[in-house]
Design a protein around this motif. Structure first.
Motif, PDB file in Angstrom:
ATOM      1  N   SER A 109      20.056   6.039  -3.039  1.00 38.89           N
ATOM      2  CA  SER A 109      20.443   4.657  -3.282  1.00 38.89           C
ATOM      3  C   SER A 109      21.948   4.412  -3.235  1.00 38.89           C
ATOM      4  CB  SER A 109      19.869   4.163  -4.615  1.00 38.89           C
ATOM      5  OG  SER A 109      20.428   4.897  -5.671  1.00 38.89           O
ATOM      6  N   ILE A 121      12.812  -4.830   3.973  1.00 34.21           N
ATOM      7  CA  ILE A 121      12.712  -5.390   2.610  1.00 34.21           C
ATOM      8  C   ILE A 121      12.518  -6.900   2.681  1.00 34.21           C
ATOM      9  CG2 ILE A 121      13.933  -5.757   0.419  1.00 34.21           C
ATOM     10  CD1 ILE A 121      12.795  -2.865   0.901  1.00 34.21           C
ATOM     11  N   GLU A 133       8.741  -3.142  -5.441  1.00 31.50           N
ATOM     12  CA  GLU A 133       9.799  -2.501  -4.655  1.00 31.50           C
ATOM     13  C   GLU A 133      10.616  -3.536  -3.891  1.00 31.50           C
ATOM     14  OE1 GLU A 133       9.266   1.564  -3.067  1.00 31.50           O
ATOM     15  OE2 GLU A 133       7.138   1.112  -3.388  1.00 31.50           O
ATOM     16  N   PHE A 137      14.560  -3.498  -4.524  1.00 33.82           N
ATOM     17  CA  PHE A 137      15.506  -3.329  -3.418  1.00 33.82           C
ATOM     18  C   PHE A 137      16.176  -4.645  -3.041  1.00 33.82           C
ATOM     19  CE2 PHE A 137      13.043   0.645  -2.686  1.00 33.82           C
ATOM     20  CZ  PHE A 137      14.104   1.513  -2.850  1.00 33.82           C
TER      21      PHE A 137
END
Length: 181
Positions: A109, A121, A133, A137
């Motif tokens: 990350s 994403i 998630e 993100f």
């Protein structure tokens, strides 16, 4: 034997083949020397790759191939397979997540996020705005781009769905606190 019965038998055999090795295959593999077992696995993966060349729209097959390449420690091939799954399954959160993880593996990350990861994403968040998630993100992307308000909003939404004793919850709370610091 009728043509319909032959097609049915062919479909059943094909489905069994796509599911992977049988219990007998697994038992035989467990008794093989490691190099023979690896050769058998590589042969099965090559067979799956060949089937996908003939049936490229099999999103689940591409995902299986990507996972197989990960097991074989072939990250470039895994990324390519997950990319195919994501391309052929644009509405599949699972396919998009597999691709995102291959682009930006867990535990990385602090490194730069590839543009393809940002796009994955965004697709995940469009398909399922409440995806944990996608929220995590999405918050990380917002934080890195200097949008603390957006990061706080996404991470707070994520906290709403996490159990109070979750270690992930504590990590997200620390990230939110860091936004204020």
């Amino acid at each position: 034997r009728s043509a319909a019965a032959a097609r049915s038998a062919e479909r059943t055999a094909e489905q069994a083949e796509q599911r992977g090795p049988s219990a007998a295959d697994m038992d035989a593999a467990s008794r093989m020397a490691p190099e023979d077992r690896l050769e058998m696995i590589q042969g099965m993966v090559a067979g799956l790759a060949a089937r996908l060349e003939e049936n490229p729209d099999d999103v689940e097959g591409w995902r299986r191939l990507g996972r197989s390449y990960q097991v074989l420690d072939q990250p470039d091939k895994a990324l390519e397979a997950f990319g195919e799954a994501a391309k052929r399954g644009p509405d599949s959160v699972e396919a998009q997540l597999d691709y995102a993880h291959a682009l930006f593996p867990p535990g990385t990350s602090e490194r730069e996020m590839p543009v393809a990861f940002l796009d994955a994403i965004e697709r995940i968040r469009a398909i399922d705005p409440a995806n944990p998630e996608g929220l995590f993100f999405g918050g990380l992307i917002a934080d890195r781009s200097g949008d603390a308000d957006k990061a706080r909003e996404l991470w707070t939404r994520l906290l709403d769905d996490l159990p109070p004793d979750s270690p992930v919850r504590a990590a997200v709370e620390r990230r939110i606190e860091a936004l204020d610091g």
